[in-house]
Design an enzyme around this catalytic site. Structure first.
Site, PDB file in Angstrom:
ATOM      1  N   ASP A  68       0.811  -1.215   0.000  1.00 56.35           N
ATOM      2  CA  ASP A  68       0.000   0.000   0.000  1.00 56.35           C
ATOM      3  C   ASP A  68       0.848   1.270   0.000  1.00 56.35           C
ATOM      4  OD1 ASP A  68       0.968  -0.376   2.584  1.00 56.35           O
ATOM      5  OD2 ASP A  68      -0.984  -0.790   3.458  1.00 56.35           O
ATOM      6  N   ASN A 137      -7.447  -2.730  14.245  1.00 56.21           N
ATOM      7  CA  ASN A 137      -8.833  -3.001  13.848  1.00 56.21           C
ATOM      8  C   ASN A 137      -8.930  -4.237  12.942  1.00 56.21           C
ATOM      9  OD1 ASN A 137      -7.763  -2.125  11.447  1.00 56.21           O
ATOM     10  ND2 ASN A 137      -9.160  -0.411  11.163  1.00 56.21           N
ATOM     11  N   HIS A 139      -7.156  -4.729  10.122  1.00 51.32           N
ATOM     12  CA  HIS A 139      -6.872  -4.551   8.693  1.00 51.32           C
ATOM     13  C   HIS A 139      -5.550  -5.225   8.320  1.00 51.32           C
ATOM     14  CE1 HIS A 139      -4.616  -0.422   9.226  1.00 51.32           C
ATOM     15  NE2 HIS A 139      -3.801  -1.428   9.416  1.00 51.32           N
ATOM     16  N   GLU A 144      -9.598  -2.220   5.029  1.00 49.21           N
ATOM     17  CA  GLU A 144     -10.215  -1.852   6.304  1.00 49.21           C
ATOM     18  C   GLU A 144     -11.485  -2.668   6.576  1.00 49.21           C
ATOM     19  OE1 GLU A 144      -8.375  -0.165   8.179  1.00 49.21           O
ATOM     20  OE2 GLU A 144      -8.247   1.964   7.696  1.00 49.21           O
TER      21      GLU A 144
HETATM   22  P1  PGA Z   1       2.088  -1.167  12.820  1.00 57.41           P
HETATM   23  O1  PGA Z   1       0.936  -1.221  11.736  1.00 57.41           O
HETATM   24  O2  PGA Z   1       3.102  -2.153  12.363  1.00 57.41           O
HETATM   25  O3  PGA Z   1       2.615   0.242  12.750  1.00 57.41           O
HETATM   26  O4  PGA Z   1       1.462  -1.538  14.113  1.00 57.41           O
HETATM   27  C1  PGA Z   1       0.491  -2.459  11.309  1.00 57.41           C
HETATM   28  C2  PGA Z   1      -0.627  -2.260  10.311  1.00 57.41           C
HETATM   29  O5  PGA Z   1      -1.352  -1.263  10.422  1.00 57.41           O
HETATM   30  O6  PGA Z   1      -0.759  -3.108   9.412  1.00 57.41           O
END
Ligand code: PGA
Length: 237
Positions: A68, A137, A139, A144
C-alpha cells in the site's frame, strides 16, 4: 492452514521472519516478495540488511511489491511508504531499484494508478512470500473492516481507528492523508506463503480474534484462516 509461532520478544519475532525470508531467497534467488510497512516489520528489515551485509543473502535478482501507499505522499515525504522502504531496506541491500514496486501515491489519476498496479502484480506473478502486519482493527494492507473488500488494488478511505493509530507518525490527524491505495484481498492472497507478524499487548486481542475467531469481513485478517500456508509469528512484547 495457519501455523502459529509464539515468542516473547519483538527481536525473536523479527529474527524468525528474516530467517524465513532469507531461506526463501537462498532457495530461489529471483523470489518475488510482498512487503509491508509500519512499526512491526522494522526489525525484520534491519535483520535482513545485516544478513545482506554479511553476505548471507543476495537481493540482486529479488523483486518486491508493497501492499500500500498513502494518497498524496511522494518518495521525498518521510511518511510515504516508498520513503520507508527505501530507508529501511532498499537503500541498504543490493536490490535493483527497478525491481521494487509500490503504488504511486501522487499519480494524477489515483484510480488509474491502482489499475496499473494490479496489472503490474499480474505481470510479476504469484509472490513467494507475503509479509503482513495487522492493524488494531484487523486490517491487512489498508483493507479496512466494514468496507467492500475489493479484489484488486483500489483507493480506500482510512477508518478512524487507522487514522488514530497512524497519526503517531504525523504532527496530527489533520496532517495525515485520509486515503490510501491498497492491494485488494484477492491480491494479498495470491502468495504461496504468508507471514503475519505482530507484537505487543495492544495486538493480542485482535490477533487472537483474527487467527482463531469467526471468519468475517469485519476483521479482514480473519480471512487469512482460508489461506493454505500462513505462518503467524506473535511476540508478547
Ligand atoms: P504497525 O501497523 O506495524 O505500525 O502496528 C500495522 C498495520 O497497520 O498493518
Amino acid at each position: 492452514m495457519t501455523k502459529i509461532i509464539h515468542v516473547k520478544t519483538r527481536e525473536e519475532m523479527s529474527a524468525i521472519a528474516a530467517k524465513m525470508i532469507k531461506e526463501q531467497i537462498n532457495a530461489k534467488p529471483d523470489s518475488v516478495l510482498g512487503l509491508a510497512t509500519g512499526s512491526t516489520p522494522e526489525l525484520t528489515y534491519a535483520e535482513l540488511c545485516s544478513m545482506c551485509e554479511r553476505g548471507e543473502v543476495d537481493f540482486s535478482k529479488v523483486k518486491t511489491v508493497n501492499l500500500d501507499e498513502y494518497v498524496g505522499l511522494d518518495e521525498t515525504n518521510d511518511q510515504s511508504y516508498r520513503y520507508y522502504m527505501n530507508s529501511h531496506l532498499f537503500d541498504k541491500v543490493n536490490i535493483k531499484p527497478e525491481n521494487t514496486h509500490l503504488p504511486c501515491g501522487t499519480a494524477d489519476n489515483a484510480d488509474a494508478a491502482c489499475d496499473e498496479y494490479s496489472e503490474l502484480l499480474e505481470k510479476i506473478g504469484t509472490r513467494d512470500i507475503q509479509l503482513l502486519g495487522i492493524g488494531k482493527n484487523g486490517h491487512i494492507g489498508f483493507c479496512e473492516p466494514d468496507t467492500e473488500l475489493e479484489a484488486r488494488t483500489s483507493v480506500v478511505a482510512l477508518t478512524d481507528s487507522t487514522l488514530k493509530a497512524n497519526s503517531r507518525f504525523f504532527e496530527s490527524v489533520d496532517a495525515m492523508p485520509k486515503k490510501a491505495m491498497t492491494m485488494g484481498m484477492a491480491q494479498i492472497f495470491d502468495a504461496k506463503q504468508i507471514i503475519l507478524i505482530a507484537y505487543g499487548k495492544e495486538k493480542v486481542d485482535i490477533v487472537t480474534r483474527a487467527l482463531t475467531g469467526k471468519i468475517t469481513t469485519n476483521i479482514p485478517a480473519s480471512l487469512l484462516q482460508l489461506h493454505m500456508n500462513v505462518t503467524a509469528i506473535i511476540a508478547d512484547e
